[in-house]
Motif scaffolding. Structure first.
Motif, PDB file in Angstrom:
ATOM      1  N   ARG A   1      -3.151  20.354  -3.088  1.00 37.25           N
ATOM      2  CA  ARG A   1      -2.177  19.266  -3.118  1.00 37.25           C
ATOM      3  C   ARG A   1      -1.546  19.203  -4.500  1.00 37.25           C
ATOM      4  NH1 ARG A   1      -5.256  14.567   0.392  1.00 37.25           N
ATOM      5  NH2 ARG A   1      -5.036  15.631   2.392  1.00 37.25           N
ATOM      6  N   ILE A   2      -0.215  19.220  -4.514  1.00 38.43           N
ATOM      7  CA  ILE A   2       0.547  19.242  -5.761  1.00 38.43           C
ATOM      8  C   ILE A   2       1.238  17.891  -5.914  1.00 38.43           C
ATOM      9  CG2 ILE A   2       2.360  20.431  -7.049  1.00 38.43           C
ATOM     10  CD1 ILE A   2       1.810  22.796  -4.939  1.00 38.43           C
TER      11      ILE A   2
ATOM     12  N   MET B   1       0.831  -1.207   0.000  1.00 45.32           N
ATOM     13  CA  MET B   1       0.000   0.000   0.000  1.00 45.32           C
ATOM     14  C   MET B   1       0.863   1.253   0.000  1.00 45.32           C
ATOM     15  SD  MET B   1      -2.528   1.619   2.788  1.00 45.32           S
ATOM     16  CE  MET B   1      -1.229   2.763   3.206  1.00 45.32           C
ATOM     17  N   ARG B   2       1.937   1.229   0.779  1.00 44.74           N
ATOM     18  CA  ARG B   2       2.818   2.400   0.837  1.00 44.74           C
ATOM     19  C   ARG B   2       3.538   2.612  -0.502  1.00 44.74           C
ATOM     20  NH1 ARG B   2       3.918   0.237   6.418  1.00 44.74           N
ATOM     21  NH2 ARG B   2       2.743   1.610   7.799  1.00 44.74           N
ATOM     22  N   GLU B   3       3.854   1.511  -1.182  1.00 42.36           N
ATOM     23  CA  GLU B   3       4.477   1.637  -2.500  1.00 42.36           C
ATOM     24  C   GLU B   3       3.514   2.236  -3.517  1.00 42.36           C
ATOM     25  OE1 GLU B   3       5.858  -2.230  -3.508  1.00 42.36           O
ATOM     26  OE2 GLU B   3       7.568  -2.162  -2.130  1.00 42.36           O
ATOM     27  N   LYS B   4       2.219   1.913  -3.368  1.00 46.50           N
ATOM     28  CA  LYS B   4       1.197   2.455  -4.272  1.00 46.50           C
ATOM     29  C   LYS B   4       0.934   3.931  -3.995  1.00 46.50           C
ATOM     30  CE  LYS B   4      -1.685  -1.720  -4.807  1.00 46.50           C
ATOM     31  NZ  LYS B   4      -3.040  -2.250  -4.559  1.00 46.50           N
ATOM     32  N   ASN B   5       1.120   4.318  -2.756  1.00 47.69           N
ATOM     33  CA  ASN B   5       0.744   5.667  -2.360  1.00 47.69           C
ATOM     34  C   ASN B   5       1.641   6.727  -2.996  1.00 47.69           C
ATOM     35  OD1 ASN B   5      -1.336   4.703  -0.898  1.00 47.69           O
ATOM     36  ND2 ASN B   5      -0.456   5.103   1.106  1.00 47.69           N
ATOM     37  N   THR B   6       1.070   7.896  -3.116  1.00 44.40           N
ATOM     38  CA  THR B   6       1.733   8.983  -3.834  1.00 44.40           C
ATOM     39  C   THR B   6       2.220  10.049  -2.870  1.00 44.40           C
ATOM     40  OG1 THR B   6       0.120   8.612  -5.595  1.00 44.40           O
ATOM     41  CG2 THR B   6       1.413  10.627  -5.711  1.00 44.40           C
ATOM     42  N   GLU B   7       3.457  10.482  -3.088  1.00 49.19           N
ATOM     43  CA  GLU B   7       3.952  11.652  -2.357  1.00 49.19           C
ATOM     44  C   GLU B   7       3.381  12.916  -2.983  1.00 49.19           C
ATOM     45  OE1 GLU B   7       8.124  11.865  -2.038  1.00 49.19           O
ATOM     46  OE2 GLU B   7       8.281  10.211  -0.609  1.00 49.19           O
ATOM     47  N   TYR B   8       3.131  13.903  -2.172  1.00 49.99           N
ATOM     48  CA  TYR B   8       2.635  15.173  -2.699  1.00 49.99           C
ATOM     49  C   TYR B   8       3.066  16.297  -1.769  1.00 49.99           C
ATOM     50  CZ  TYR B   8      -1.044  14.451   0.827  1.00 49.99           C
ATOM     51  OH  TYR B   8      -1.729  14.211   1.997  1.00 49.99           O
ATOM     52  N   MET B   9       2.965  17.510  -2.292  1.00 53.40           N
ATOM     53  CA  MET B   9       3.219  18.699  -1.480  1.00 53.40           C
ATOM     54  C   MET B   9       1.881  19.360  -1.169  1.00 53.40           C
ATOM     55  SD  MET B   9       6.675  20.304  -3.154  1.00 53.40           S
ATOM     56  CE  MET B   9       6.360  19.741  -4.823  1.00 53.40           C
TER      57      MET B   9
ATOM     58  N   LEU C   1       4.454  28.210 -13.167  1.00 55.09           N
ATOM     59  CA  LEU C   1       5.252  27.004 -12.943  1.00 55.09           C
ATOM     60  C   LEU C   1       4.886  25.868 -13.907  1.00 55.09           C
ATOM     61  CD1 LEU C   1       5.148  27.113  -9.047  1.00 55.09           C
ATOM     62  CD2 LEU C   1       7.176  27.446 -10.472  1.00 55.09           C
ATOM     63  N   HIS C   2       3.798  26.068 -14.665  1.00 57.31           N
ATOM     64  CA  HIS C   2       3.355  25.117 -15.691  1.00 57.31           C
ATOM     65  C   HIS C   2       3.050  23.728 -15.107  1.00 57.31           C
ATOM     66  CE1 HIS C   2       4.535  28.280 -18.405  1.00 57.31           C
ATOM     67  NE2 HIS C   2       5.785  28.255 -17.925  1.00 57.31           N
ATOM     68  N   LEU C   3       2.423  23.735 -13.949  1.00 52.89           N
ATOM     69  CA  LEU C   3       2.001  22.491 -13.297  1.00 52.89           C
ATOM     70  C   LEU C   3       0.522  22.241 -13.582  1.00 52.89           C
ATOM     71  CD1 LEU C   3       3.753  22.917  -9.825  1.00 52.89           C
ATOM     72  CD2 LEU C   3       4.576  21.640 -11.799  1.00 52.89           C
ATOM     73  N   ARG C   4       0.194  20.991 -13.837  1.00 51.64           N
ATOM     74  CA  ARG C   4      -1.202  20.633 -14.111  1.00 51.64           C
ATOM     75  C   ARG C   4      -1.768  19.643 -13.078  1.00 51.64           C
ATOM     76  NH1 ARG C   4      -0.355  24.280 -16.855  1.00 51.64           N
ATOM     77  NH2 ARG C   4      -0.603  24.585 -19.109  1.00 51.64           N
ATOM     78  N   ASN C   5      -0.876  18.846 -12.519  1.00 46.58           N
ATOM     79  CA  ASN C   5      -1.339  17.774 -11.637  1.00 46.58           C
ATOM     80  C   ASN C   5      -1.409  18.255 -10.185  1.00 46.58           C
ATOM     81  OD1 ASN C   5      -2.123  15.318 -10.646  1.00 46.58           O
ATOM     82  ND2 ASN C   5      -0.168  14.286 -10.997  1.00 46.58           N
TER      83      ASN C   5
END
Length: 310
Positions: A261-262, A221-229, A247-251
């Protein structure tokens, strides 16, 4: 791999309605298995079937590698400690007297075990106090003490930290880890306090509307999880504009009126902070995070709802 619990398409019907449907659960020896699901999802019903309190309508249950049948259940259940739903005691008796009766019933004659187990669950200075005068948290502790006193190979505990205060929750969490690591006790624990399960479980199973929709190790589960800011700002609209156009960020995702959440890793936290400040956007906080078990669980529930709508 040695499995202490295996179920094969276990189903339970009440009055013609399936409340547990084709459950295939696999609990490995020596692990803590966190059993999660909303109220009414079938957790307690499955636990009652595992402890032979009710019979499955269909399917098979294996405990310790052998089928759970009326003829085999006596030996199997002697190796299990359990607390299902609200623990019931002889209310006029003390904690020690209740445990003495339980040991007599189980054919367990280690007299020292009673004081040891009361100390383990932090029930002290209650020698002459009848259980009817116990708080809910004290009764939960006594229920856990009764479940573990015979040193079972398998513990099945239904919401064992209900009624405990934060200190009590931490004490019992540490106890469960100790029992698993030092005494090699396999544990199946249901709880709605996801943060606690996250801190002690090796595997989680998620049940919803009677169906096991996920069974995964915490490591996977931790491997599947996503880091974010996570960016907290009172100027949400302007901050989104900067993320997208400077900054040209979309996600990225707006969580509420102040939180973004970025999920993109192409721009550093320092660069985002610097750009926000240069554009006169006040940052209340910014930190790197990882998806929690609670968020993972809620994501599964949301996916289930969407699948049912389609």
């Amino acid at each position: 791999m040695v499995y202490i619990i295996k179920t094969n398409n276990v189903t339970k019907c009440f009055q013609g309605k399936e409340v547990v449907s084709n459950i295939n659960m696999n609990v490995k020896k020596g692990e803590i298995y966190g059993f999660l699901g909303p109220n009414g999802s079938g957790k307690t019903t499955l636990m009652k079937m595992l402890t032979n309190l009710i019979k499955p309508t269909a399917g098979e249950i294996e405990i310790f590698g052998q089928p759970l049948t009326p003829s085999s259940s006596y030996d199997v259940l002697g190796r299990i400690g359990s607390m299902i739903e609200y623990p019931i005691f002889y209310e006029k008796f003390t904690a020690k007297e209740n445990l003495e009766l339980h040991c007599e019933y189980m054919g367990y004659h280690n007299k020292k075990a009673i004081n040891e187990v009361l100390e383990m669950v932090h029930l002290i200075n209650i020698e002459n106090k009848p259980v009817e005068n116990f708080s809910l948290g004290m009764k939960q502790r006594l229920g856990i003490a009764r479940a573990i006193i015979t040193r079972p190979e398998l513990l099945i505990l239904d919401e064992p930290i209900n009624g405990l205060d934060p200190i009590g929750i931490r004490e019992i969490r540490n106890l469960f880890k100790l029992l698993c690591k030092e005494y090699d006790i396999t544990m199946l624990i249901s709880s709605h306090i996801l943060a606690e399960i996250e801190q002690m479980a090796d595997t989680i199973g998620v049940i919803n509307k009677g169906k096991l929709i996920e069974e995964v190790s915490m490591e996977e589960m931790r491997e599947k999880n996503t880091e974010y800011m996570e960016l907290v700002t009172s100027n949400l609209t302007r901050a989104c504009f900067i993320l997208e156009n400077r900054l040209h960020l979309r996600n990225f995702k707006i969580i509420d009126q102040k939180i973004i959440r970025i999920f993109e890793q192409s721009v550093s936290q320092l660069e985002i902070s610097k750009t926000m400040i240069l554009n006169d956007i006040e940052i209340e906080s910014m930190s790197k995070k990882i998806t929690s078990l609670e968020e993972y669980f809620m994501g599964l529930m949301d996916k289930e709802k969407q699948d049912q709508v389609r």
